[in-house]
Design a protein around this motif. Structure first.
Motif, PDB file in Angstrom:
ATOM      1  N   LEU A   1      51.475 -18.478  11.684  1.00 52.64           N
ATOM      2  CA  LEU A   1      52.174 -18.989  12.877  1.00 52.64           C
ATOM      3  C   LEU A   1      51.394 -18.774  14.176  1.00 52.64           C
ATOM      4  O   LEU A   1      51.222 -19.708  14.958  1.00 52.64           O
ATOM      5  N   PRO A   2      50.882 -17.559  14.419  1.00 56.09           N
ATOM      6  CA  PRO A   2      50.143 -17.382  15.684  1.00 56.09           C
ATOM      7  C   PRO A   2      48.897 -18.252  15.764  1.00 56.09           C
ATOM      8  O   PRO A   2      48.372 -18.484  16.844  1.00 56.09           O
ATOM      9  N   LEU A   3      48.416 -18.739  14.627  1.00 54.85           N
ATOM     10  CA  LEU A   3      47.201 -19.564  14.623  1.00 54.85           C
ATOM     11  C   LEU A   3      47.524 -21.032  14.378  1.00 54.85           C
ATOM     12  O   LEU A   3      46.633 -21.828  14.077  1.00 54.85           O
ATOM     13  N   ALA A   4      48.816 -21.402  14.487  1.00 54.84           N
ATOM     14  CA  ALA A   4      49.225 -22.735  14.058  1.00 54.84           C
ATOM     15  C   ALA A   4      48.641 -23.851  14.921  1.00 54.84           C
ATOM     16  O   ALA A   4      48.481 -24.966  14.446  1.00 54.84           O
ATOM     17  N   ILE A   5      48.357 -23.559  16.195  1.00 55.33           N
ATOM     18  CA  ILE A   5      47.608 -24.567  16.961  1.00 55.33           C
ATOM     19  C   ILE A   5      46.283 -23.946  17.377  1.00 55.33           C
ATOM     20  O   ILE A   5      46.259 -22.982  18.133  1.00 55.33           O
ATOM     21  N   GLY A   6      45.201 -24.481  16.853  1.00 52.58           N
ATOM     22  CA  GLY A   6      43.889 -24.105  17.351  1.00 52.58           C
ATOM     23  C   GLY A   6      43.558 -25.089  18.459  1.00 52.58           C
ATOM     24  O   GLY A   6      43.515 -26.298  18.220  1.00 52.58           O
TER      25      GLY A   6
ATOM     26  N   ILE B   1      47.957  -9.279  21.323  1.00 57.45           N
ATOM     27  CA  ILE B   1      48.567 -10.132  20.303  1.00 57.45           C
ATOM     28  C   ILE B   1      49.226  -9.278  19.223  1.00 57.45           C
ATOM     29  O   ILE B   1      50.309  -9.589  18.747  1.00 57.45           O
ATOM     30  N   TYR B   2      48.568  -8.187  18.883  1.00 56.72           N
ATOM     31  CA  TYR B   2      49.155  -7.282  17.887  1.00 56.72           C
ATOM     32  C   TYR B   2      50.512  -6.759  18.371  1.00 56.72           C
ATOM     33  O   TYR B   2      51.482  -6.712  17.616  1.00 56.72           O
TER      34      TYR B   2
ATOM     35  N   MET C   1      57.320  -9.460  13.033  1.00 59.99           N
ATOM     36  CA  MET C   1      56.696 -10.348  12.047  1.00 59.99           C
ATOM     37  C   MET C   1      55.778  -9.589  11.094  1.00 59.99           C
ATOM     38  O   MET C   1      55.218 -10.182  10.170  1.00 59.99           O
TER      39      MET C   1
ATOM     40  N   LEU D   1      52.538  -8.205  20.415  1.00 62.49           N
ATOM     41  CA  LEU D   1      53.506  -9.308  20.332  1.00 62.49           C
ATOM     42  C   LEU D   1      54.047  -9.450  18.900  1.00 62.49           C
ATOM     43  O   LEU D   1      55.260  -9.534  18.693  1.00 62.49           O
TER      44      LEU D   1
ATOM     45  N   LEU E   1      57.896  -9.016  17.701  1.00 62.52           N
ATOM     46  CA  LEU E   1      58.639 -10.108  17.063  1.00 62.52           C
ATOM     47  C   LEU E   1      59.082  -9.734  15.657  1.00 62.52           C
ATOM     48  O   LEU E   1      59.696 -10.535  14.969  1.00 62.52           O
TER      49      LEU E   1
ATOM     50  N   LEU F   1      52.632 -28.865  14.274  1.00 58.95           N
ATOM     51  CA  LEU F   1      52.572 -28.543  15.703  1.00 58.95           C
ATOM     52  C   LEU F   1      51.393 -29.218  16.399  1.00 58.95           C
ATOM     53  O   LEU F   1      51.486 -29.601  17.560  1.00 58.95           O
TER      54      LEU F   1
END
Lengths: 301, 303
Positions: free
Chosen positions: A157-162, A139-140, A148, A142, A146, A103
């Motif tokens: 996944l939630p951290l996949a783009i820093g 975020i929790y 998850m 979300l 989802l 990503l």
């Protein structure tokens, strides 16, 4: 260090003050060495301490290797929970780094194309959440919505783009001459082909660096697994280690160690060392990339 | 204009294609939480009821947070750890960088350099294990020494006097090597001719440090300090969350740890989100300040 050689070639003779300066530098260095090494050594020595050992902590640290006991490591490696946790950590590490790069690279490259229409707005879109951090609870919610929770993907996944990593990578891509891209276009490459065939081979160092940033973050993360994974079968190493250290997960290890007769402190220390091993083994390889990456980030984030 | 817009998009369709999924990522994982943050203005009980079904309560959550007895405590602790860490880590990093740069013994230099960067890669869970081996009440080096001196052992991790020091110094130990990298790089960039000229003029080692080496790292110190402004509100959640315990909540709690306990353990979602937003707004102002100042005084800026 170039300077050392250069100054020595010029200097004729060290004065007394210079010599005192060098001695002071060496004293400071030895002091730093002790400060840095002592805590690491105390943990390692503790993990090898036999249950028959009697004496002070310092004596334990000076124990010669032939008196070491490997009982703590035997009971850890023979323990199913430890092996499962180790596997989970590896899964999070590899899946996480894979998705993160998948990503981050295209976005960084896309935003590095200067004449992309709407580039400015897209950058603002990306930076707003980076500047304005809303905290943990939204975020929790979300992740819970989802569904998850109790999926390993909730960790990475939630951290996949820093955003910070992405910006470092973007500024690296911006440094690649635009002529390369243009001439590839003339040769009939589309932008996807340009990225895969021309940009990526030139960007190995930055991809290693950013991949390693992500990897260290995923491997070391205990907080998100604690939030999102509450099944024993899913817990990664940091969670297990945390439980062992906080003595909550101690029982299974005490039983297991009944065979190996390792003291509880040794098991704690051994699990600390075992969790650090992948980082320590990879460290010499990653050191040069990491130092490069930090400098890149600091020059233009 | 319109035709050229369509042409531009067609021409760069592959670029738009490749940033599409990452932008969906941003929408889902960054913007939906931003939308969810409205529960700060609502009395939100559980995920099942949904956000929009929760009654709107205006600024009640913010009022409760700001007027509560723990509010100033949280602010004080957050700032104490932020500034305390800066005051200890920055000089430590500079001394480390100078020592590494000036050291003529290459084995010693390599050894210190390698050991200094290593802790940065260890997690706070591992750090907690290491700290236990040093400071544990029954066993551990420091208490061993105290006992041999005939003093009472101290449980450093649950003692509210020693806990802040442990947090500040363990952070310095873990990160000083990493923070030193940027200073070492600045030192490596010094023109060798300066030292040669200084030696010819008869400058002593001390004078070289005073007039060449230190001035070379001064701009980097300025950059580091300016960047630091943006992260004052981040006092080190991962560290404090791992090290603290109920006995030291009073001196250990920062906004982030408190948000976690209120929101996810006690289920006070609205209140915790309000506190998170409060921190977020201040953080945003600080980032803009930091960015503005570093644009003005140095050539660096984030955006």
């Amino acid at each position: 260090m170039k300077r050392t050689k250069a100054t020595e070639s010029v200097s004729v003779k060290l004065t007394g003050a210079d010599r005192r300066f060098n001695i002071l530098v060496n004293i400071v260095m030895v002091f730093l060495l002790i400060i840095l090494a002592l805590p690491l050594w105390s943990t390692i020595a503790l993990s090898f301490r036999p249950s028959t050992f009697i004496g002070t902590y310092i004596q334990g640290m000076a124990l010669p290797p032939w008196k070491w006991s490997f009982a703590a490591y035997h009971s850890l490696l023979g323990n199913n929970g430890f092996l499962i946790a180790f596997t989970n950590s590896l899964k999070i590490l590899f899946q996480g780094v894979f998705f993160a790069l998948l990503l981050t690279i295209p976005l960084a490259y896309g935003l590095s194309v200067k004449d992309l229409r709407g580039r400015k707005w897209i950058i603002i879109f990306v930076i707003i959440p980076y500047i304005f951090n809303v905290g943990l609870v939204p975020i929790y919610i979300l992740i819970a919505k989802l569904k998850m929770i109790n999926h390993l993907s909730a960790i990475y996944l939630p951290l996949a783009i820093g955003t910070y990593n992405m910006l470092i990578m973007k500024s690296f891509f911006e440094g690649i001459p635009n002529e390369l891209r243009e001439s590839a276009h003339i040769d009939g490459c589309n932008d996807l082909q340009v990225l895969v065939r021309i940009i990526l081979p030139l960007s190995k160092a930055i991809i290693m660096t950013i991949g390693l940033y992500y990897g260290v973050a995923f491997w070391n993360d205990y907080f998100h697994p604690m939030l999102y994974l509450n099944k024993d079968m899913l817990r990664p190493l940091p969670i297990l280690l945390r439980n062992i250290l906080l003595a909550a997960g101690m029982n299974e290890f005490v039983e297991a160690s009944a065979f190996g007769e390792a003291p509880i402190e040794a098991i704690k220390a051994a699990s600390v060392f075992m969790s650090a091993i992948p980082m320590i083994v990879a460290y010499p390889f990653i050191q040069k990339y990491f130092t490069k990456g930090t400098l890149l980030g600091s020059v233009k984030g | 204009m319109k035709r050229s817009l369509i042409n531009d998009i067609k021409r760069q369709k592959y670029i738009y294609l490749m940033i599409f999924i990452p932008l969906v990522f941003y929408t889902v994982f960054k913007y939906i939480p931003l939308w969810n943050a409205q529960i700060a203005f609502r009395n939100f009980k559980s995920v099942r009821y949904g956000i929009l079904n929760s009654p709107f309560v205006g600024l009640d959550n913010f009022k409760e947070f700001v007027t509560s007895y723990y509010f100033w405590n949280l602010i004080r602790n957050t700032l104490m750890y932020s500034f305390g860490k800066l005051l200890v880590s920055l000089p430590a990093a500079i001394i480390l960088a100078l020592a590494i740069y000036e050291c003529r013994r290459s084995v010693l230099r390599k050894l210190v350099q390698t050991l200094a960067y290593l802790p940065h890669f260890l997690s706070w869970v591992i750090m907690y294990g290491i700290l236990l081996s040093l400071f544990a009440p029954g066993d551990g080096i420091i208490n061993d020494l105290l006992k041999s001196l005939g003093k009472k052992p101290i449980d450093f991790l649950t003692n509210s006097t020693t806990f802040p020091w442990l947090v500040i110094f363990s952070d310095a130990w873990k990160e000083m090597g990493w923070s030193a990298i940027i200073f070492i790089a600045a030192l490596m960039g010094i023109d060798v001719a300066l030292f040669e000229a200084a030696m010819v003029e008869g400058a002593s080692s001390w004078q070289r440090v005073r007039y060449i080496t230190l001035p070379a790292i001064r701009p980097v110190v300025v950059i580091v300090l300016l960047l630091k402004i943006g992260t004052i509100m981040d006092a080190g959640f991962n560290q404090i969350f791992m090290l603290y315990s109920p006995a030291v909540y009073n001196v250990a709690d920062i906004i982030d740890t408190w948000v976690y306990r209120q929101g996810l353990l006690d289920g006070r979602f609205g209140l915790a989100t309000a506190a998170g937003l409060f921190k977020g707004v201040i953080g945003m102002i600080l980032i803009f300040t930091s960015n503005f100042l570093s644009k003005k005084y140095t050539d660096n800026s984030l955006f």
